[in-house]
Design a protein around this motif. Structure first.
Motif, PDB file in Angstrom:
ATOM      1  N   ALA A 170       0.832  -1.212   0.000  1.00 36.37           N
ATOM      2  CA  ALA A 170       0.000   0.000   0.000  1.00 36.37           C
ATOM      3  C   ALA A 170       0.863   1.257   0.000  1.00 36.37           C
ATOM      4  CB  ALA A 170      -0.933  -0.007   1.198  1.00 36.37           C
ATOM      5  N   TYR A 171       1.935   1.248   0.790  1.00 36.80           N
ATOM      6  CA  TYR A 171       2.812   2.410   0.877  1.00 36.80           C
ATOM      7  C   TYR A 171       3.660   2.542  -0.391  1.00 36.80           C
ATOM      8  CZ  TYR A 171       1.471   1.788   5.730  1.00 36.80           C
ATOM      9  OH  TYR A 171       0.742   1.620   6.883  1.00 36.80           O
ATOM     10  N   LEU A 172       4.195   1.437  -0.866  1.00 38.48           N
ATOM     11  CA  LEU A 172       5.083   1.497  -2.028  1.00 38.48           C
ATOM     12  C   LEU A 172       4.332   1.838  -3.307  1.00 38.48           C
ATOM     13  CD1 LEU A 172       7.570  -1.411  -1.289  1.00 38.48           C
ATOM     14  CD2 LEU A 172       7.794   1.044  -0.795  1.00 38.48           C
ATOM     15  N   ARG A 173       3.069   1.442  -3.394  1.00 35.28           N
ATOM     16  CA  ARG A 173       2.277   1.841  -4.570  1.00 35.28           C
ATOM     17  C   ARG A 173       2.066   3.350  -4.575  1.00 35.28           C
ATOM     18  NH1 ARG A 173       1.368   1.761  -9.731  1.00 35.28           N
ATOM     19  NH2 ARG A 173      -0.829   1.834 -10.350  1.00 35.28           N
ATOM     20  N   ALA A 174       1.814   3.931  -3.413  1.00 36.11           N
ATOM     21  CA  ALA A 174       1.659   5.387  -3.332  1.00 36.11           C
ATOM     22  C   ALA A 174       2.952   6.091  -3.735  1.00 36.11           C
ATOM     23  CB  ALA A 174       1.253   5.791  -1.915  1.00 36.11           C
ATOM     24  N   VAL A 175       4.075   5.579  -3.248  1.00 39.53           N
ATOM     25  CA  VAL A 175       5.376   6.154  -3.611  1.00 39.53           C
ATOM     26  C   VAL A 175       5.599   6.061  -5.115  1.00 39.53           C
ATOM     27  CG1 VAL A 175       7.868   5.791  -3.409  1.00 39.53           C
ATOM     28  CG2 VAL A 175       6.430   5.750  -1.362  1.00 39.53           C
ATOM     29  N   GLU A 176       5.265   4.908  -5.691  1.00 40.06           N
ATOM     30  CA  GLU A 176       5.419   4.720  -7.134  1.00 40.06           C
ATOM     31  C   GLU A 176       4.595   5.741  -7.914  1.00 40.06           C
ATOM     32  OE1 GLU A 176       4.525   1.255 -10.509  1.00 40.06           O
ATOM     33  OE2 GLU A 176       4.015   0.928  -8.407  1.00 40.06           O
ATOM     34  N   LEU A 177       3.358   5.970  -7.480  1.00 43.54           N
ATOM     35  CA  LEU A 177       2.486   6.908  -8.184  1.00 43.54           C
ATOM     36  C   LEU A 177       2.956   8.354  -8.010  1.00 43.54           C
ATOM     37  CD1 LEU A 177      -0.925   5.230  -7.374  1.00 43.54           C
ATOM     38  CD2 LEU A 177       0.155   5.385  -9.616  1.00 43.54           C
ATOM     39  N   LEU A 178       3.608   8.644  -6.909  1.00 40.13           N
ATOM     40  CA  LEU A 178       4.172   9.979  -6.704  1.00 40.13           C
ATOM     41  C   LEU A 178       5.476  10.171  -7.481  1.00 40.13           C
ATOM     42  CD1 LEU A 178       3.471  10.294  -2.880  1.00 40.13           C
ATOM     43  CD2 LEU A 178       2.559  11.824  -4.644  1.00 40.13           C
ATOM     44  N   ASP A 179       6.052   9.065  -7.959  1.00 39.58           N
ATOM     45  CA  ASP A 179       7.254   9.099  -8.787  1.00 39.58           C
ATOM     46  C   ASP A 179       8.444   9.717  -8.046  1.00 39.58           C
ATOM     47  OD1 ASP A 179       8.728   8.560 -11.076  1.00 39.58           O
ATOM     48  OD2 ASP A 179       8.240  10.482 -12.022  1.00 39.58           O
ATOM     49  N   VAL A 180       8.610   9.292  -6.796  1.00 40.02           N
ATOM     50  CA  VAL A 180       9.735   9.739  -5.982  1.00 40.02           C
ATOM     51  C   VAL A 180      10.270   8.537  -5.211  1.00 40.02           C
ATOM     52  CG1 VAL A 180       8.977  12.127  -5.735  1.00 40.02           C
ATOM     53  CG2 VAL A 180       8.189  10.410  -4.102  1.00 40.02           C
ATOM     54  N   ALA A 181      11.407   8.716  -4.578  1.00 40.78           N
ATOM     55  CA  ALA A 181      11.954   7.673  -3.721  1.00 40.78           C
ATOM     56  C   ALA A 181      11.162   7.614  -2.420  1.00 40.78           C
ATOM     57  CB  ALA A 181      13.423   7.959  -3.422  1.00 40.78           C
ATOM     58  N   PRO A 182      11.099   6.447  -1.778  1.00 42.70           N
ATOM     59  CA  PRO A 182      10.337   6.344  -0.520  1.00 42.70           C
ATOM     60  C   PRO A 182      10.752   7.362   0.535  1.00 42.70           C
ATOM     61  CG  PRO A 182      10.880   4.158  -1.321  1.00 42.70           C
ATOM     62  CD  PRO A 182      11.609   5.122  -2.210  1.00 42.70           C
ATOM     63  N   ASP A 183      12.059   7.653   0.632  1.00 41.71           N
ATOM     64  CA  ASP A 183      12.504   8.571   1.680  1.00 41.71           C
ATOM     65  C   ASP A 183      12.231  10.033   1.349  1.00 41.71           C
ATOM     66  OD1 ASP A 183      14.450   9.067  -0.209  1.00 41.71           O
ATOM     67  OD2 ASP A 183      16.138   8.561   1.094  1.00 41.71           O
ATOM     68  N   ARG A 184      11.563  10.285   0.203  1.00 45.73           N
ATOM     69  CA  ARG A 184      11.120  11.635  -0.132  1.00 45.73           C
ATOM     70  C   ARG A 184       9.639  11.831   0.174  1.00 45.73           C
ATOM     71  NH1 ARG A 184      15.046  15.247  -0.837  1.00 45.73           N
ATOM     72  NH2 ARG A 184      13.572  16.486  -2.064  1.00 45.73           N
ATOM     73  N   VAL A 185       9.039  10.825   0.810  1.00 48.02           N
ATOM     74  CA  VAL A 185       7.624  10.865   1.165  1.00 48.02           C
ATOM     75  C   VAL A 185       7.492  10.703   2.672  1.00 48.02           C
ATOM     76  CG1 VAL A 185       5.359   9.797   0.842  1.00 48.02           C
ATOM     77  CG2 VAL A 185       6.999   9.858  -1.062  1.00 48.02           C
ATOM     78  N   MET A 186       6.667  11.538   3.283  1.00 51.21           N
ATOM     79  CA  MET A 186       6.411  11.435   4.716  1.00 51.21           C
ATOM     80  C   MET A 186       4.972  10.988   4.959  1.00 51.21           C
ATOM     81  SD  MET A 186       6.801  14.270   7.758  1.00 51.21           S
ATOM     82  CE  MET A 186       8.539  13.870   8.017  1.00 51.21           C
ATOM     83  N   MET A 187       4.823   9.927   5.729  1.00 53.92           N
ATOM     84  CA  MET A 187       3.514   9.448   6.156  1.00 53.92           C
ATOM     85  C   MET A 187       3.109  10.212   7.405  1.00 53.92           C
ATOM     86  SD  MET A 187       1.168   7.047   5.457  1.00 53.92           S
ATOM     87  CE  MET A 187      -0.449   7.342   6.197  1.00 53.92           C
TER      88      MET A 187
END
Length: 246
Positions: A170-187
């Motif tokens: 669920a988290y990695l799909r959101a990151v993929e759709l945002l087109d950024v690395a996981p550590d560039r996204v804050m939950m």
């Protein structure tokens, strides 16, 4: 740790993704309100606060049936409706029509934001992409946002991965759709389980304290946050914006 403190310098991220139920919106008051309205119209004598609390307590067990492969993927409306049928029987409510049940299930689409949610999100949106990352499905989240004027840039959902949080997908799909690395996204969430899973998936984390999520009962709410491992701890969204220097 006190509210408004962080474990580190605020991380450099591009996007903030938000849990919704309890974190952005006050689910309990909204569903109680609609239950009481329907109860008055149908002359139903039931403790709607207890009914709604029981309904929410069915939330994780209903998703566990999907997670464990007991049933195929079903969106949150379908799971809420299944739980509603069980609870109507448990509480002895027999006066509702199918239309009534559909309307009551729709209460989860009609929830109000916490007072700080809209001003805080507007500030945060000036510097970051802001998006949902909820177990609610896309239509539910869109209905909620349209009704309440919640200023999302994107509506992302566990539905898009076919896996309910806290599954990593669920988290990695959101990151993929945002087109950024996981550590560039804050939950951003008010629930430790969500934040711990997001961190394990490589996202940054911010805890926002919602002491009234389960109502004002002194035994169920507290003015102090739990011991959180989140990188940022804030008492509301405006405080989160201040911590992030927005």
């Amino acid at each position: 740790m006190c509210l408004g403190e962080s474990l580190m310098t605020p991380p450099d991220v591009d996007a903030l993704v938000f849990d919704v139920f309890g974190t952005v919106v006050d689910w309990r008051s909204g569903v109680i309100r609609d239950g009481e309205k329907l109860g008055a119209e149908r002359d139903i004598d039931v403790d709607w606060a207890a009914f709604v609390d029981a309904w929410r307590e069915e939330y994780q067990p209903s998703m566990d049936r999907v997670r464990d492969g007991e049933i195929p993927w079903r969106n949150l409306d379908a799971l809420h409706r299944d739980s509603l049928e069980t609870l109507l029987d448990r509480f002895g409510v027999e006066a509702l029509t199918e239309t009534d049940k559909e309307w009551l299930t729709g209460a989860w689409h009609r929830l109000d934001p916490w007072p700080d949610s809209l001003p805080g999100l507007r500030r945060l949106r000036s510097e970051y992409f802001v998006a949902t990352l909820s177990n609610g499905h896309v239509r539910l989240l869109a209905d909620m946002a349209k009704r309440a004027g919640i200023p999302w840039d994107l509506i992302l959902s566990a539905e898009l991965s076919g896996h309910y949080k806290p599954a990593e997908e669920a988290y990695l799909r959101a990151v993929e759709l945002l087109d950024v690395a996981p550590d560039r996204v804050m939950m951003v969430a008010a629930h430790e389980m969500d934040l711990e899973a997001a961190s394990e998936a490589g996202l940054r984390t911010a805890y926002v304290h919602r002491p009234l999520e389960w109502g004002p009962d002194e035994y169920r709410s507290t003015n102090e946050p739990p011991d959180s491992t989140a990188e940022i701890i804030a008492d509301n969204f405006v405080d989160l914006a201040k911590i992030l220097d927005v």
